[in-house]
Design a protein around this motif. Structure first.
Motif, PDB file in Angstrom:
ATOM      1  N   GLN A  70      12.354  31.230  38.451  1.00  0.00           N
ATOM      2  CA  GLN A  70      11.016  30.826  38.898  1.00  0.00           C
ATOM      3  C   GLN A  70       9.924  31.677  38.246  1.00  0.00           C
ATOM      4  OE1 GLN A  70      10.550  29.765  43.184  1.00  0.00           O
ATOM      5  NE2 GLN A  70      12.753  30.201  43.345  1.00  0.00           N
ATOM      6  N   ALA A  71      10.302  32.896  37.791  1.00  0.00           N
ATOM      7  CA  ALA A  71       9.352  33.758  37.092  1.00  0.00           C
ATOM      8  C   ALA A  71       9.320  33.472  35.596  1.00  0.00           C
ATOM      9  CB  ALA A  71       9.708  35.224  37.332  1.00  0.00           C
ATOM     10  N   GLY A  72      10.218  32.572  35.124  1.00  0.00           N
ATOM     11  CA  GLY A  72      10.190  32.163  33.724  1.00  0.00           C
ATOM     12  C   GLY A  72      11.282  32.723  32.854  1.00  0.00           C
ATOM     13  N   ALA A  73      12.293  33.385  33.430  1.00  0.00           N
ATOM     14  CA  ALA A  73      13.388  33.957  32.644  1.00  0.00           C
ATOM     15  C   ALA A  73      14.682  33.200  32.902  1.00  0.00           C
ATOM     16  CB  ALA A  73      13.571  35.434  33.004  1.00  0.00           C
ATOM     17  N   ASP A  74      15.456  32.971  31.843  1.00  0.00           N
ATOM     18  CA  ASP A  74      16.787  32.405  32.012  1.00  0.00           C
ATOM     19  C   ASP A  74      17.691  33.460  32.649  1.00  0.00           C
ATOM     20  OD1 ASP A  74      16.080  29.993  30.841  1.00  0.00           O
ATOM     21  OD2 ASP A  74      16.597  30.687  28.826  1.00  0.00           O
ATOM     22  N   ALA A  75      18.603  33.036  33.517  1.00  0.00           N
ATOM     23  CA  ALA A  75      19.447  34.002  34.230  1.00  0.00           C
ATOM     24  C   ALA A  75      20.878  33.498  34.329  1.00  0.00           C
ATOM     25  CB  ALA A  75      18.893  34.264  35.631  1.00  0.00           C
ATOM     26  N   ARG A  76      21.824  34.431  34.152  1.00  0.00           N
ATOM     27  CA  ARG A  76      23.235  34.147  34.373  1.00  0.00           C
ATOM     28  C   ARG A  76      23.793  35.174  35.344  1.00  0.00           C
ATOM     29  NH1 ARG A  76      25.119  29.587  33.870  1.00  0.00           N
ATOM     30  NH2 ARG A  76      27.203  30.512  33.770  1.00  0.00           N
ATOM     31  N   VAL A  77      24.597  34.709  36.299  1.00  0.00           N
ATOM     32  CA  VAL A  77      25.238  35.594  37.275  1.00  0.00           C
ATOM     33  C   VAL A  77      26.682  35.813  36.836  1.00  0.00           C
ATOM     34  CG1 VAL A  77      25.840  35.961  39.687  1.00  0.00           C
ATOM     35  CG2 VAL A  77      23.767  34.676  39.094  1.00  0.00           C
ATOM     36  N   GLN A  78      27.095  37.085  36.760  1.00  0.00           N
ATOM     37  CA  GLN A  78      28.421  37.424  36.254  1.00  0.00           C
ATOM     38  C   GLN A  78      29.088  38.469  37.148  1.00  0.00           C
ATOM     39  OE1 GLN A  78      26.914  38.456  32.163  1.00  0.00           O
ATOM     40  NE2 GLN A  78      28.344  36.858  31.528  1.00  0.00           N
ATOM     41  N   TYR A  79      30.419  38.537  37.052  1.00  0.00           N
ATOM     42  CA  TYR A  79      31.164  39.500  37.868  1.00  0.00           C
ATOM     43  C   TYR A  79      32.474  39.864  37.180  1.00  0.00           C
ATOM     44  CZ  TYR A  79      34.323  35.699  39.159  1.00  0.00           C
ATOM     45  OH  TYR A  79      35.246  34.681  39.114  1.00  0.00           O
ATOM     46  N   PRO A  80      32.952  41.097  37.359  1.00  0.00           N
ATOM     47  CA  PRO A  80      34.300  41.467  36.921  1.00  0.00           C
ATOM     48  C   PRO A  80      35.294  41.303  38.066  1.00  0.00           C
ATOM     49  CG  PRO A  80      33.061  43.442  37.472  1.00  0.00           C
ATOM     50  CD  PRO A  80      32.145  42.262  37.754  1.00  0.00           C
ATOM     51  N   GLY A  81      36.577  41.353  37.738  1.00  0.00           N
ATOM     52  CA  GLY A  81      37.594  41.251  38.781  1.00  0.00           C
ATOM     53  C   GLY A  81      37.895  39.818  39.149  1.00  0.00           C
ATOM     54  N   GLN A  82      38.215  39.599  40.406  1.00  0.00           N
ATOM     55  CA  GLN A  82      38.591  38.276  40.889  1.00  0.00           C
ATOM     56  C   GLN A  82      37.951  38.003  42.245  1.00  0.00           C
ATOM     57  OE1 GLN A  82      42.854  37.976  41.026  1.00  0.00           O
ATOM     58  NE2 GLN A  82      43.122  38.442  38.862  1.00  0.00           N
ATOM     59  N   ILE A  83      37.853  36.726  42.582  1.00  0.00           N
ATOM     60  CA  ILE A  83      37.394  36.318  43.909  1.00  0.00           C
ATOM     61  C   ILE A  83      38.630  35.769  44.626  1.00  0.00           C
ATOM     62  CG2 ILE A  83      35.860  34.788  45.208  1.00  0.00           C
ATOM     63  CD1 ILE A  83      33.975  34.825  42.812  1.00  0.00           C
ATOM     64  N   ARG A  84      39.225  36.597  45.507  1.00  0.00           N
ATOM     65  CA  ARG A  84      40.515  36.248  46.101  1.00  0.00           C
ATOM     66  C   ARG A  84      40.443  35.958  47.596  1.00  0.00           C
ATOM     67  NH1 ARG A  84      42.230  40.988  42.948  1.00  0.00           N
ATOM     68  NH2 ARG A  84      41.965  42.147  44.901  1.00  0.00           N
ATOM     69  N   HIS A  85      39.690  36.736  48.325  1.00  0.00           N
ATOM     70  CA  HIS A  85      39.587  36.581  49.783  1.00  0.00           C
ATOM     71  C   HIS A  85      39.185  35.141  50.100  1.00  0.00           C
ATOM     72  CE1 HIS A  85      38.150  37.062  53.844  1.00  0.00           C
ATOM     73  NE2 HIS A  85      38.319  38.373  53.846  1.00  0.00           N
ATOM     74  N   GLN A  86      39.871  34.498  51.076  1.00  0.00           N
ATOM     75  CA  GLN A  86      39.607  33.081  51.333  1.00  0.00           C
ATOM     76  C   GLN A  86      38.164  32.822  51.742  1.00  0.00           C
ATOM     77  OE1 GLN A  86      41.793  34.772  53.272  1.00  0.00           O
ATOM     78  NE2 GLN A  86      41.282  34.491  55.431  1.00  0.00           N
ATOM     79  N   GLU A  87      37.557  33.781  52.457  1.00  0.00           N
ATOM     80  CA  GLU A  87      36.156  33.640  52.841  1.00  0.00           C
ATOM     81  C   GLU A  87      35.261  33.664  51.602  1.00  0.00           C
ATOM     82  OE1 GLU A  87      33.390  35.770  56.162  1.00  0.00           O
ATOM     83  OE2 GLU A  87      34.258  37.074  54.642  1.00  0.00           O
ATOM     84  N   ASN A  88      35.581  34.551  50.657  1.00  0.00           N
ATOM     85  CA  ASN A  88      34.792  34.638  49.430  1.00  0.00           C
ATOM     86  C   ASN A  88      34.967  33.394  48.568  1.00  0.00           C
ATOM     87  OD1 ASN A  88      34.303  37.163  50.449  1.00  0.00           O
ATOM     88  ND2 ASN A  88      35.514  38.256  48.920  1.00  0.00           N
ATOM     89  N   ARG A  89      36.198  32.888  48.510  1.00  0.00           N
ATOM     90  CA  ARG A  89      36.448  31.659  47.735  1.00  0.00           C
ATOM     91  C   ARG A  89      35.718  30.479  48.373  1.00  0.00           C
ATOM     92  NH1 ARG A  89      41.908  33.405  47.873  1.00  0.00           N
ATOM     93  NH2 ARG A  89      42.437  31.662  49.243  1.00  0.00           N
ATOM     94  N   ALA A  90      35.727  30.430  49.705  1.00  0.00           N
ATOM     95  CA  ALA A  90      35.013  29.350  50.393  1.00  0.00           C
ATOM     96  C   ALA A  90      33.516  29.435  50.114  1.00  0.00           C
ATOM     97  CB  ALA A  90      35.274  29.422  51.903  1.00  0.00           C
ATOM     98  N   PHE A  91      32.990  30.648  50.104  1.00  0.00           N
ATOM     99  CA  PHE A  91      31.571  30.854  49.819  1.00  0.00           C
ATOM    100  C   PHE A  91      31.219  30.292  48.439  1.00  0.00           C
ATOM    101  CE2 PHE A  91      27.891  33.257  48.381  1.00  0.00           C
ATOM    102  CZ  PHE A  91      27.101  33.369  49.514  1.00  0.00           C
TER     103      PHE A  91
END
Length: 373
Positions: A70-91
């Motif tokens: 919204q401020a005019g910059a392109d953005a990418r969200v990144q993470y290392p590791g894994q998303i394993r917890h079922q709550e996190n996967r559901a999110f």
């Protein structure tokens, strides 16, 4: 004026006054406005989450990305590791999050990196070479951003901090039945973002019952008009795997309780994310006020602790418990913490190379819980 020196002094004084007022305005403006201005000067940013991100990290990440765009910059969200917890996967699944996994610093999507929900890059090869442009966090630590740093350890969730940024800018949370284009506001909080941020606050504060501040309640109230209650319910109530239920049962059955403290070693595990879930269950037992659950996976001891006891700061307790061991690290908040110890030849070893068996380590955990170290 007849005196050039006086005139020059007046001009210099006026320029100094203008500069002073500009600086005063800059540093007295709300953090949200300051952060927006920093973003507006960039073409693209990489928003980096901590390893194996939880809902607070993911929510903060997508919210910062939304504000950047919204401020005019392109953005990418990144993470290392894994998303394993079922709550996190559901999110991730329910909110249909577009976030990318990375393994190496060369995978980082932009030169300017924003760290959220942690204040030092970690979890991928070359992380030490990353100089963050900005840091937004609620965990203790001395990591800083080159242009912007906002670390509020009195807040229960990083999501609350970013929610305040939107509120600082007069943003309007978008109801789930509407599109952003239907809202007459310069800045908006899309329903996906509002839902994510609210759940991030709820998870990191145990549904606003522990480790939270008035700011967390205020942020939740601000976000509420944009929350999709159906999606929120689907995230909050994912299916629980048999494996997780079995590990919880093992933790409860194998607990060692001494006074108000409990330690449970569940042995070898295949899912390290089940350990904090087991700790959540164990701390609810009658008479128990602080617990540590540990288990071994692929050559690493994983620990998770929970405290309802004002005498036990769980983050510091776990840090003290692993401080004497090689390849050990731990930390967290007063009410919850986590850590790990890398095994050497299948053994827990001190910095001096001395072997410590699991029974001795359990005794050390009890000593740390009791403050006897």
């Amino acid at each position: 004026m007849d005196h050039p020196a006086v005139a020059a002094a007046v001009v210099v004084g006026l320029l100094a006054l203008v500069a002073g007022l500009a600086l005063l305005r800059r540093f007295t403006r709300p953090e949200g406005a300051q952060f927006r201005d920093e973003l507006a000067a960039l073409d693209e940013v990489a928003v980096l989450l901590h390893p194996n991100p939880d809902p607070d990290a993911m929510a903060t990440g997508i919210a910062v990305a939304s504000l950047a765009e919204q401020a005019g910059a392109d953005a990418r969200v990144q993470y290392p590791g894994q998303i394993r917890h079922q709550e996190n996967r559901a999110f991730q699944t329910v909110l249909e999050l577009d976030i990318d996994r990375i393994d190496h610093v060369s995978d980082v999507a932009a030169e300017h990196v924003i760290l959220v929900d942690h204040n030092r890059p970690r979890g991928f090869a070359g992380a030490d070479s990353v100089l963050p442009f900005a840091v937004i966090d609620h965990h203790p630590g001395d990591g800083t951003g080159e242009a912007f740093t906002d670390v509020r350890t009195d807040y229960g969730a990083a999501s609350s901090i970013v929610a305040e940024y939107f509120e600082d800018l007069g943003a309007t949370p978008v109801p789930p039945a509407k599109h952003e284009s239907e809202v007459d506001s310069t800045y908006t909080v899309p329903s996906t973002v509002a839902t994510g941020l609210l759940y991030g606050i709820l998870t990191d504060t145990k549904r606003l019952t522990a480790g939270c501040s008035a700011a967390d309640f205020g942020a939740a109230g601000f976000l509420y008009p944009g929350v999709d209650e159906d999606r929120l319910d689907r995230i909050a109530n994912p299916e629980v795997s048999t494996e997780v239920l079995d590990l919880k049962a093992r933790a409860i059955a194998g607990r060692d309780v001494r006074g108000p403290f409990a330690v449970s070693d569940v042995g070898r595990i295949s899912n390290a994310d089940a350990i904090p879930q087991a700790a959540d269950e164990l701390v609810l037992l009658e008479g128990v006020t602080a617990v540590v659950v540990l288990g071994e996976r692929q050559g690493t001891i994983h620990l998770s602790g929970r405290s309802r006891d004002d005498r036990v700061h769980m983050g510091r307790t776990l840090d003290e418990a692993v401080s004497a061991f090689a390849d050990g690290s731990a930390g967290g908040h007063a009410r919850m913490g986590g850590g790990q110890i890398g095994l050497r030849d299948g053994e827990i070893r001190t910095d001096d190379g001395e072997t410590v068996d699991r029974d001795a380590f359990r005794e050390r955990l009890f000593a740390c819980l009791s403050g006897d170290t």
